[in-house]
Design a protein around this motif. Sequence first.
Motif, PDB file in Angstrom:
ATOM      1  N   TYR A  99       0.778  -1.235   0.000  1.00 32.76           N
ATOM      2  CA  TYR A  99       0.000   0.000   0.000  1.00 32.76           C
ATOM      3  C   TYR A  99       0.814   1.292   0.000  1.00 32.76           C
ATOM      4  CZ  TYR A  99      -0.008  -0.564   5.214  1.00 32.76           C
ATOM      5  OH  TYR A  99       0.304  -0.737   6.529  1.00 32.76           O
ATOM      6  N   ASP A 100       2.119   1.224   0.206  1.00 30.15           N
ATOM      7  CA  ASP A 100       2.932   2.435   0.059  1.00 30.15           C
ATOM      8  C   ASP A 100       2.926   2.903  -1.398  1.00 30.15           C
ATOM      9  OD1 ASP A 100       3.818   2.528   2.815  1.00 30.15           O
ATOM     10  OD2 ASP A 100       5.037   0.784   2.334  1.00 30.15           O
ATOM     11  N   SER A 101       2.817   1.957  -2.326  1.00 34.40           N
ATOM     12  CA  SER A 101       2.715   2.319  -3.747  1.00 34.40           C
ATOM     13  C   SER A 101       1.471   3.147  -4.002  1.00 34.40           C
ATOM     14  CB  SER A 101       2.655   1.056  -4.621  1.00 34.40           C
ATOM     15  OG  SER A 101       3.919   0.473  -4.767  1.00 34.40           O
ATOM     16  N   THR A 102       0.376   2.778  -3.353  1.00 36.55           N
ATOM     17  CA  THR A 102      -0.867   3.498  -3.551  1.00 36.55           C
ATOM     18  C   THR A 102      -0.755   4.929  -3.040  1.00 36.55           C
ATOM     19  OG1 THR A 102      -1.983   1.383  -3.185  1.00 36.55           O
ATOM     20  CG2 THR A 102      -3.366   3.332  -3.258  1.00 36.55           C
ATOM     21  N   ALA A 103      -0.058   5.092  -1.919  1.00 38.26           N
ATOM     22  CA  ALA A 103       0.160   6.438  -1.387  1.00 38.26           C
ATOM     23  C   ALA A 103       0.959   7.278  -2.379  1.00 38.26           C
ATOM     24  CB  ALA A 103       0.888   6.363  -0.049  1.00 38.26           C
ATOM     25  N   ALA A 104       2.023   6.699  -2.941  1.00 40.17           N
ATOM     26  CA  ALA A 104       2.894   7.441  -3.851  1.00 40.17           C
ATOM     27  C   ALA A 104       2.237   7.715  -5.200  1.00 40.17           C
ATOM     28  CB  ALA A 104       4.202   6.671  -4.059  1.00 40.17           C
ATOM     29  N   TYR A 105       1.634   6.679  -5.789  1.00 47.26           N
ATOM     30  CA  TYR A 105       1.073   6.819  -7.127  1.00 47.26           C
ATOM     31  C   TYR A 105      -0.279   7.534  -7.141  1.00 47.26           C
ATOM     32  CZ  TYR A 105       4.542   3.840  -9.451  1.00 47.26           C
ATOM     33  OH  TYR A 105       5.714   3.336  -9.990  1.00 47.26           O
ATOM     34  N   GLN A 106      -1.223   7.034  -6.332  1.00 48.77           N
ATOM     35  CA  GLN A 106      -2.560   7.616  -6.370  1.00 48.77           C
ATOM     36  C   GLN A 106      -2.712   8.780  -5.376  1.00 48.77           C
ATOM     37  OE1 GLN A 106      -2.282   3.964  -6.539  1.00 48.77           O
ATOM     38  NE2 GLN A 106      -2.321   4.469  -8.723  1.00 48.77           N
ATOM     39  N   GLY A 107      -2.126   8.637  -4.190  1.00 46.16           N
ATOM     40  CA  GLY A 107      -2.246   9.694  -3.193  1.00 46.16           C
ATOM     41  C   GLY A 107      -1.524  10.968  -3.599  1.00 46.16           C
ATOM     42  N   TYR A 108      -0.237  10.820  -3.978  1.00 47.41           N
ATOM     43  CA  TYR A 108       0.577  11.989  -4.328  1.00 47.41           C
ATOM     44  C   TYR A 108       0.538  12.311  -5.825  1.00 47.41           C
ATOM     45  CZ  TYR A 108       2.677  12.058   0.354  1.00 47.41           C
ATOM     46  OH  TYR A 108       2.872  12.157   1.710  1.00 47.41           O
ATOM     47  N   ALA A 109       0.987  11.381  -6.663  1.00 48.19           N
ATOM     48  CA  ALA A 109       1.123  11.683  -8.086  1.00 48.19           C
ATOM     49  C   ALA A 109      -0.219  11.965  -8.766  1.00 48.19           C
ATOM     50  CB  ALA A 109       1.857  10.544  -8.796  1.00 48.19           C
ATOM     51  N   ARG A 110      -1.258  11.210  -8.380  1.00 46.32           N
ATOM     52  CA  ARG A 110      -2.585  11.436  -8.955  1.00 46.32           C
ATOM     53  C   ARG A 110      -3.348  12.546  -8.232  1.00 46.32           C
ATOM     54  NH1 ARG A 110      -2.426   9.365 -13.983  1.00 46.32           N
ATOM     55  NH2 ARG A 110      -2.573   7.097 -14.083  1.00 46.32           N
ATOM     56  N   GLY A 111      -2.846  12.938  -7.067  1.00 45.75           N
ATOM     57  CA  GLY A 111      -3.459  14.046  -6.349  1.00 45.75           C
ATOM     58  C   GLY A 111      -4.723  13.715  -5.587  1.00 45.75           C
ATOM     59  N   LEU A 112      -4.942  12.417  -5.286  1.00 43.74           N
ATOM     60  CA  LEU A 112      -6.157  12.036  -4.563  1.00 43.74           C
ATOM     61  C   LEU A 112      -6.040  12.259  -3.058  1.00 43.74           C
ATOM     62  CD1 LEU A 112      -7.155   8.770  -6.472  1.00 43.74           C
ATOM     63  CD2 LEU A 112      -8.152  11.056  -6.676  1.00 43.74           C
TER      64      LEU A 112
END
Length: 206
Positions: A99-112
């Motif tokens: 789930y750290d990937s989700t934080a980096a990709y969707q949380g930060y990079a995607r701006g969610l």
Amino acid sequence: MRKGRFITFEGIDGCGKSTQIGIAQKFLNDMGYETMIVREPGGTVVGEKIRTILLDKKNDSMVSMTELLLYEAARAQIVEEKIIPALEAGTMVICDRFYDSTAAYQGYARGLGTELVETLNDIAAKDCSPDITFLLDLTPRQALERRKARGEDEDRLEAMGTSFQEKVRDGYLLWAKSHPRIRTIDASVSVEQIGDEVISCLSAIL
């Protein structure tokens, strides 16, 4: 009750996760531990179907929220079907992304936003948190050169370009600062140097 340890590897594509996962598995096997390697998204029949949807470049119309929910769906499946039973049996589980990937990709990079991501992560992972996470840090330019050298085809997220990968990398590094279980390792050094650091960290938690 968890008897095994949950070990995860993170980083942008091309950072060398697969190689270091192999080194970690060999070290643990040599120490007498039973190991299991899984990947996210995927690792189950359902998860692999979701993975195909997520990484197919034809699905370029996918909105960020759909992307996030699909990752969480695949996570919920692998946690319940594979990871929790293995940990309860005493197996050392090594996961290529969690789930750290989700934080980096969707949380930060995607701006969610990380608040939404953390809420969904908690639901999907059922309090199944890694004991230690290795973040292999590499610049997107270096990662791209490595992938080209290996002749790898780009998936949907890799095709977003280096500017997107820069946001992902920045997200990872920021996220790591507030999560002590994450060990950030310079992935630009030799495979052997990285492997030595991984083994040293694993030795400390066993």
